[in-house]
Write an enzyme that holds these catalytic residues in place. Structure first.
Site, PDB file in Angstrom:
ATOM      1  N   GLU A 120      -4.280   7.822  -4.960  1.00 39.70           N
ATOM      2  CA  GLU A 120      -4.517   7.071  -6.201  1.00 39.70           C
ATOM      3  C   GLU A 120      -5.780   7.576  -6.869  1.00 39.70           C
ATOM      4  OE1 GLU A 120      -4.350   2.844  -5.380  1.00 39.70           O
ATOM      5  OE2 GLU A 120      -2.324   2.999  -4.589  1.00 39.70           O
ATOM      6  N   HIS A 164      -1.651   0.501  -9.829  1.00 37.84           N
ATOM      7  CA  HIS A 164      -2.294  -0.457  -8.899  1.00 37.84           C
ATOM      8  C   HIS A 164      -2.844  -1.674  -9.655  1.00 37.84           C
ATOM      9  CE1 HIS A 164      -4.234  -0.678  -4.671  1.00 37.84           C
ATOM     10  NE2 HIS A 164      -4.048  -1.900  -5.159  1.00 37.84           N
ATOM     11  N   ARG A 173       0.865  -1.178   0.000  1.00 38.65           N
ATOM     12  CA  ARG A 173       0.000   0.000   0.000  1.00 38.65           C
ATOM     13  C   ARG A 173       0.903   1.230   0.000  1.00 38.65           C
ATOM     14  NH1 ARG A 173      -3.594  -2.638  -1.549  1.00 38.65           N
ATOM     15  NH2 ARG A 173      -5.537  -3.218  -0.523  1.00 38.65           N
TER      16      ARG A 173
END
Ligand code: NAP
Length: 315
Positions: A263, A282, A234
């Protein structure tokens, strides 16, 4: 009467259909994360919820969903859920580990190799018409992987799968985790040694208050100057400003990130303009097969919890 559930993002049709056989489904229809107001008003009166890592399942949302019996997230990470508060309110919280382990570990190795061998930089060079000579002894030299030391930060499911892959690349594997796993394929070291001995450091810890910002300036300073950092866990585990300084100042050689504090990554972030970093959006679990399995598991977990059974994975 069927239970009532809310699903915060449309996914694999067949699993939504499966859920509809069992429950009355309120589904967020737009191709964007569900907006907060919609969530707060539609979670009311529901028995269960399938949520995504883009939803903040905090106290406010849990209170709005008074009466919820189960929350199923379509992710292994659950740092977006106040799981403790949910449990206190008698809500079963489940996630989707295991089914995404291989795809995420593959992504970790792909990023490691891309950064080591400058693949993305090379691709940019070719497209920008910068490849001028057929072959040259010192052209775009990267770093060898075989024989190097891979450090794994957090030897959980994904960390172990990265270690297995690294062994196939003849790497020596060390790791630091909360607990010594006493595994044969990797040596347990303390955090300091992990930083100072890793040629490649892959971050696979879960995000929690201890790991948040744990790859900070001091940690980056402790790494080798020719080391490469890969983060597939993360974003907030790594201090991005400190990482920028380390990459810019040559304290470490390179990095590859799949996850970010914000993000989509803020395009004003100075990281975006560096050459010695590979940035992916991601994509850890983003394969057709894995996303299908995650959808199946998220639906199955929710159905089992609403039937009063213990889902296979609870947090
Ligand atoms: P996992 O099996 O729970 O592994 C997490 C590991 O983190 C555990 O081994 C744990 O160590 C370690 N850890 C937690 N807190 C720590 C601390 N304070 N110090 C040292 N180690 C600590 O989870 P997983 O399935 O491997 O997934 C790991 C993470 O990857 C997830 O939480 C998620 O955030 C991320 N992820 C990202 C993507 C992506 O798309 N990029 C995809 C999937 C998952 P112990 O076992 O010793 O307690």
């Amino acid at each position: 009467m069927k239970p009532k559930v809310i699903v915060t993002r449309n996914f694999s049709g067949k699993w939504i259909e499966r859920l509809k056989e069992f429950a009355d489904v309120t589904l967020w229809q737009k191709d964007a994360p569900a907006d907060r107001e919609w969530l707060i008003s539609n979670v009311k009166g529901k028995d269960g919820a399938i949520v995504m890592l883009t939803d903040s399942v905090d106290r406010e949302l849990i209170e709005a969903g008074k009466g919820l019996k189960a929350i199923s997230t379509m992710s292994v990470g659950y740092d977006h859920i106040d799981a403790e508060y949910a449990r206190k309110n008698g809500i079963v919280v489940s996630n989707t580990p295991d089914v995404l382990t291989d795809s995420t570990a593959d992504m970790g190795m792909a990023l490691l190799l891309s950064a080591a061998r400058r693949i993305v930089e090379g691709d940019r060079l070719v497209r920008n018409k910068g490849w001028k000579e057929k072959w040259k002894p010192d052209f775009m030299l990267g770093l060898e992987v075989s024989g190097k030391t891979l450090g794994i930060y957090g030897l959980g499911r994904i960390g172990k799968a990265v270690a297995e892959r690294a062994r196939a690349f003849s790497m020596n594997v060390i790791y630091y985790s909360r607990t010594d796993k006493r595994v044969g394929f990797a040596e347990y070291v303390d955090f300091k040694k992990l930083l100072s001995e890793s040629d490649f450091l892959v971050v696979t810890v879960s995000l929690n208050e201890e790991t948040r910002n744990s790859i900070d300036k001091a940690a980056l300073d402790a790494m080798k100057n020719d080391a490469i950092l890969v983060n597939i866990s993360r974003g907030p585990v790594v201090d991005e400003i400190a990482l920028y300084e380390a990459l810019k100042g040559g304290n470490i050689a390179g990095a590859a990130l799949d996850v970010y504090t914000e993000e989509p990554v803020n395009l004003d972030s100075p990281l975006v303009n560096l050459e010695n970093i590979v940035l992916s959006p991601h994509l850890g679990s983003a394969t057709i097969e894995t996303r299908d399995k995650m959808a199946e598991l998220a639906v199955t977990n929710l159905i089992e919890a609403l039937k009063g059974n213990r889902p296979k994975y609870t947090v």
